[in-house]
Structure formats: structure tokens, C-alpha cells
Design an enzyme around this catalytic site. Sequence first.
Site, PDB file in Angstrom:
ATOM      1  N   TYR A 159      17.427 -29.418 115.183  1.00  0.00           N
ATOM      2  CA  TYR A 159      16.517 -30.329 114.472  1.00  0.00           C
ATOM      3  C   TYR A 159      15.515 -29.535 113.613  1.00  0.00           C
ATOM      4  CZ  TYR A 159      12.781 -33.717 113.737  1.00  0.00           C
ATOM      5  OH  TYR A 159      11.819 -34.504 113.154  1.00  0.00           O
ATOM      6  N   SER A 161      11.957 -34.686 106.846  1.00  0.00           N
ATOM      7  CA  SER A 161      12.616 -35.922 107.305  1.00  0.00           C
ATOM      8  C   SER A 161      13.730 -36.434 106.397  1.00  0.00           C
ATOM      9  CB  SER A 161      11.590 -37.032 107.482  1.00  0.00           C
ATOM     10  OG  SER A 161      10.984 -36.920 108.742  1.00  0.00           O
ATOM     11  N   VAL A 199       7.746 -34.734 105.170  1.00  0.00           N
ATOM     12  CA  VAL A 199       6.344 -34.280 105.148  1.00  0.00           C
ATOM     13  C   VAL A 199       6.085 -33.044 104.298  1.00  0.00           C
ATOM     14  CG1 VAL A 199       5.397 -35.242 107.284  1.00  0.00           C
ATOM     15  CG2 VAL A 199       6.562 -33.058 107.346  1.00  0.00           C
ATOM     16  N   LYS A 230      17.127 -36.445 107.906  1.00  0.00           N
ATOM     17  CA  LYS A 230      17.561 -37.465 108.872  1.00  0.00           C
ATOM     18  C   LYS A 230      18.753 -38.279 108.351  1.00  0.00           C
ATOM     19  CE  LYS A 230      13.088 -37.960 111.321  1.00  0.00           C
ATOM     20  NZ  LYS A 230      12.311 -36.775 111.018  1.00  0.00           N
ATOM     21  N   TYR A 273       8.648 -44.393 106.566  1.00  0.00           N
ATOM     22  CA  TYR A 273       7.877 -44.522 107.812  1.00  0.00           C
ATOM     23  C   TYR A 273       7.235 -45.915 107.897  1.00  0.00           C
ATOM     24  CZ  TYR A 273       8.001 -39.501 106.715  1.00  0.00           C
ATOM     25  OH  TYR A 273       8.370 -38.247 106.336  1.00  0.00           O
TER      26      TYR A 273
END
Length: 306
Positions: free
Chosen positions: A190, A62, A260, A65, A242
Site C-alpha cells: 500500500y 489515493s 493528498v 486506489k 473523499y
Amino acid sequence: MAHKQLQDALAEAATHTRHGAVASYIPELAKQDPDRLGACVCLLDGTVLTAGDVDIPFTLQSISKIFTLILAICDRGTDYVFQRVGKEPTGDPFNSIVKLETIKPHKPLNPMINAGAIAVCDMIAGSSVEERLERIMNLLSRMTGMQDFRVNEEVYRSEKLTADRNRALAYFMKDSGVLTGDVEETLDLYFRHCAIEVTSREVAQLAVVLAADGKDLQTGVSIIPRDVARICKTFMVTCGMYNASGEFAIEAGIPAKSGVAGGIMATVPNRMGIGVYGPALDDKGNSIAGVRLLESLSEIWNLSIF
Ligand code: GLN
């Protein structure tokens, strides 16, 4: 002095790895050694401090992102991007599907959750998945001065084969008009960019560019427009950890984005970038020892931006 403080804080944080667990929903990530912990600090004057496993490669997950968001804004402008992706924290897990349908108009709440990042990938310009991936890697190269970024093929394939949840998010967004391109191609981009390999040393270098408002430390040349760097740092505070972002903002007060695989990219504006790798995660999916380490460093070095 600062180096010793980093090493001591890392040694203390390492005692927490046994309370976490490596991610296993992407089977290949479960092979990581839960006891690893490494941290690199890159100051704005170029000083680099390291402790622990700083040269172990891991996948961005992540953390990626942030870089797709940078490119999407540069490609399409903020109006286009934020008409399709929101700016609000969720309070839900990173792969949650629930609010996609209940919020009207249907759009992912922010670009730091999976749905939002998949929507952002859909906006990256380029004539093929390869070209779009190349553009993401190129941004990483410009930010770090490193040329040879690569995708970990095992992790990429492992995620692609098991990504039913992300597929569900993507097809729902296609149906509601958030995604406009080919869904499988967008997902492929992705998965691949989540599997780009980095070390905590490189993550610190990426983070320090954001700390310097998007400028190259050596030349002062702008790599990322200042307002785009500001948007990224703001999302890092509100959504980067998160559904633990509020707690982390109180305890550490540092803009940060986790992944993660166990990485955290932390940016202290005008001071430093910090890259951490510790694959044992807490129940929200953040590196358990990494969070602990950043909280300690924040206290010792007074890093909170609040
Ligand atoms: N590739 C991961 C996924 O989509 C990234 C999630 C994460 O790092 N939180 O599930």
C-alpha cells in the site's frame, strides 16, 4: 481556442493555491511547493492540451486506489472483492477509523478510503510485495505506454515510518477477518504504490483510458474490462473526492479521484481524461486549485455527466 481556455482557467485557479496547504502528516509531502499548478487534457482523438506545471513529478497517493481496485477485481472477481469491501460513500475523512467497528459485518465502506484500499491491496495476486507492485506498475504502463514508472523512495519511507493510523486500520481489519494475508506486507504494498511517481500528463493518459471504457486509444484493444472501468468511474463519482464527493458531483459533475500529494485524475466518459497537480489542499484533502480548475472547465466545456 480550447488550449487558451485551459490556460486562462488555470491562471484563475492558481490564485486559489494560497488558500490551501500542502499535506504534512507524511513529512516528505510537506516539501512540495504549494504554488505549483499544472493540468493536462487528453481527448479521445489523441489531442493533448497542457497548461502550467505538467511535467513535475508527484506521488499518486489515493489515485492509486483505482488501479489496485482494477487488479483486485480482475484477480478475484466482483463477488469476492465486494464481500470484503463495501460500495457506499462514508461522509467521513479518508483515513477515518470510526465506521470500521460500528458497521456489521465489519468491512470498510468502500475501496476509495484508506481502510478499503488496504483491504484491496491484500487481494492483489502475486508471490511477493515486489511482484504485486510490479503488476500495478505494469497496468500503469499498459494504460500510458510508458515503461519507467518508479516509486519515490523518500515519500515511501516517510509514510511507512509515520503510518500509525493506517497500521491501526489494517490490524483492526486483520482481527475482524477482512485481511487474510500478512499485515505488514500488505501495508508495504500500500505505501509503495501510493508513492509511485507520475506527472499530470501521465495522469491524463490514465484517465482517458477509463473515459474510453478501458480501451487503448490507438489500437482499440481492451486494457481494462468495460464493466470494471464502469465500476471505477462510479466510485469516482460517489467516493473519489473523499467526503467532498457530493459537493464536487454537484459543482463539477465529473468522475474524479484525488490524492493528498495534490493530484486529481478526472474522467469525462467518451470525451477526455484530465490530470491535475496542485499540492495546496483544502480542508478535505483535495487540491484546492485543482478542484477550482475542474469546476471551471466543467462549466466552460459543459463536462458534467448529469
Ligand atoms: N498514502 C496516503 C495515506 O494513506 C493516501 C491518502 C490520500 O491520498 N488521501 O494516508
